[in-house]
Design a protein around this motif. Structure first.
Motif, PDB file in Angstrom:
ATOM      1  N   VAL A  87       0.835  -1.203   0.000  1.00 32.08           N
ATOM      2  CA  VAL A  87       0.000   0.000   0.000  1.00 32.08           C
ATOM      3  C   VAL A  87       0.868   1.251   0.000  1.00 32.08           C
ATOM      4  N   ALA A  88       0.294   2.320  -0.539  1.00 31.64           N
ATOM      5  CA  ALA A  88       0.961   3.616  -0.566  1.00 31.64           C
ATOM      6  C   ALA A  88       0.189   4.575   0.341  1.00 31.64           C
ATOM      7  N   ILE A  89       0.876   5.578   0.822  1.00 35.03           N
ATOM      8  CA  ILE A  89       0.282   6.568   1.728  1.00 35.03           C
ATOM      9  C   ILE A  89      -0.288   7.715   0.897  1.00 35.03           C
ATOM     10  N   ILE A  90      -1.513   8.117   1.234  1.00 34.84           N
ATOM     11  CA  ILE A  90      -2.129   9.236   0.523  1.00 34.84           C
ATOM     12  C   ILE A  90      -2.533  10.311   1.527  1.00 34.84           C
ATOM     13  N   ALA A  91      -2.664  11.511   1.022  1.00 42.20           N
ATOM     14  CA  ALA A  91      -3.009  12.654   1.873  1.00 42.20           C
ATOM     15  C   ALA A  91      -4.448  12.548   2.367  1.00 42.20           C
ATOM     16  N   ASP A  92      -4.663  12.975   3.607  1.00 38.79           N
ATOM     17  CA  ASP A  92      -6.001  12.953   4.204  1.00 38.79           C
ATOM     18  C   ASP A  92      -6.987  13.874   3.491  1.00 38.79           C
ATOM     19  N   ASN A  93      -6.483  14.913   2.839  1.00 41.05           N
ATOM     20  CA  ASN A  93      -7.395  15.886   2.230  1.00 41.05           C
ATOM     21  C   ASN A  93      -7.915  15.464   0.854  1.00 41.05           C
ATOM     22  N   ARG A  94      -7.495  14.326   0.346  1.00 39.92           N
ATOM     23  CA  ARG A  94      -8.018  13.840  -0.934  1.00 39.92           C
ATOM     24  C   ARG A  94      -9.393  13.226  -0.721  1.00 39.92           C
ATOM     25  N   THR A  95     -10.310  13.542  -1.595  1.00 35.88           N
ATOM     26  CA  THR A  95     -11.642  12.961  -1.464  1.00 35.88           C
ATOM     27  C   THR A  95     -11.589  11.492  -1.855  1.00 35.88           C
ATOM     28  N   GLU A  96     -12.508  10.724  -1.302  1.00 36.36           N
ATOM     29  CA  GLU A  96     -12.558   9.300  -1.641  1.00 36.36           C
ATOM     30  C   GLU A  96     -12.888   9.119  -3.122  1.00 36.36           C
ATOM     31  N   ALA A  97     -13.710   9.994  -3.669  1.00 29.84           N
ATOM     32  CA  ALA A  97     -14.030   9.919  -5.100  1.00 29.84           C
ATOM     33  C   ALA A  97     -12.780  10.113  -5.949  1.00 29.84           C
ATOM     34  N   ASP A  98     -11.922  11.042  -5.548  1.00 28.80           N
ATOM     35  CA  ASP A  98     -10.663  11.269  -6.262  1.00 28.80           C
ATOM     36  C   ASP A  98      -9.755  10.050  -6.159  1.00 28.80           C
ATOM     37  N   VAL A  99      -9.688   9.451  -4.981  1.00 31.22           N
ATOM     38  CA  VAL A  99      -8.851   8.257  -4.784  1.00 31.22           C
ATOM     39  C   VAL A  99      -9.349   7.111  -5.660  1.00 31.22           C
ATOM     40  N   ILE A 100     -10.639   6.884  -5.660  1.00 29.30           N
ATOM     41  CA  ILE A 100     -11.210   5.795  -6.472  1.00 29.30           C
ATOM     42  C   ILE A 100     -10.981   6.062  -7.960  1.00 29.30           C
ATOM     43  N   ARG A 101     -11.132   7.308  -8.389  1.00 23.55           N
ATOM     44  CA  ARG A 101     -10.912   7.668  -9.791  1.00 23.55           C
ATOM     45  C   ARG A 101      -9.456   7.409 -10.200  1.00 23.55           C
ATOM     46  N   GLN A 102      -8.522   7.784  -9.344  1.00 27.02           N
ATOM     47  CA  GLN A 102      -7.112   7.647  -9.707  1.00 27.02           C
ATOM     48  C   GLN A 102      -6.580   6.236  -9.520  1.00 27.02           C
ATOM     49  N   PHE A 103      -6.938   5.578  -8.413  1.00 23.16           N
ATOM     50  CA  PHE A 103      -6.346   4.279  -8.084  1.00 23.16           C
ATOM     51  C   PHE A 103      -7.261   3.095  -8.399  1.00 23.16           C
ATOM     52  N   ARG A 104      -8.534   3.379  -8.705  1.00 22.69           N
ATOM     53  CA  ARG A 104      -9.527   2.316  -8.917  1.00 22.69           C
ATOM     54  C   ARG A 104      -9.629   1.411  -7.691  1.00 22.69           C
ATOM     55  N   ALA A 105      -9.464   2.013  -6.537  1.00 21.79           N
ATOM     56  CA  ALA A 105      -9.536   1.285  -5.263  1.00 21.79           C
ATOM     57  C   ALA A 105      -9.926   2.266  -4.175  1.00 21.79           C
ATOM     58  N   ARG A 106     -10.538   1.750  -3.121  1.00 18.76           N
ATOM     59  CA  ARG A 106     -10.902   2.572  -1.967  1.00 18.76           C
ATOM     60  C   ARG A 106      -9.690   2.702  -1.049  1.00 18.76           C
TER      61      ARG A 106
END
Length: 122
Positions: A87-106
């Motif tokens: 797993v990689a670390i992501i910023a807390d301020n990213r929306t879950e929709a943005d994360v799913i769009r970019q990584f195709r994962a929750r």
């Protein structure tokens, strides 16, 4: 398999001196093992240095290159001892929709200060 990368030829040791690769206490004629990772814009992202008598760890250099590529592609960070598939670390301020769009994962919130995602889905 063929791996292509730029190299240098420095018979008069001028570049070696400029890059701090000669250590007089070790040897005045042999360079230490130093690796530089630069991006396409020629910005230095990592310098590692090993004593003259210790070889470099190519697997570690490849791991760092992949982590730097992941950062450039996604903005994600990597923890110590990270390898592709972890797993990689992501910023807390990213929306879950943005994360799913970019990584195709929750993402998963492991701690109040630690949010991660599996980058291999992209």
């Amino acid at each position: 398999m063929s791996v292509e990368y730029p190299g240098g030829y420095d018979p008069d040791l001028r570049l070696s001196r400029n890059f701090g690769m000669l250590h007089d206490k070790e040897s005045s004629a042999c360079v230490i093992r130093k690796s530089f990772i630069l991006d396409p814009a020629m910005r230095v992202h990592m310098i590692s240095e090993y004593p003259l008598f210790v070889g470099r760890n190519i697997d570690e250099l490849l791991r760092v290159i992949r982590a730097l590529q992941l950062r450039a592609e996604t903005g994600a960070a990597t923890p110590a001892d990270w390898h592709w598939g972890d797993v990689a670390i992501i910023a807390d301020n990213r929306t879950e929709a943005d994360v799913i769009r970019q990584f195709r994962a929750r993402s998963a919130q492991l701690m109040p200060y630690l949010r991660v995602v599996d980058p291999t889905q992209t």
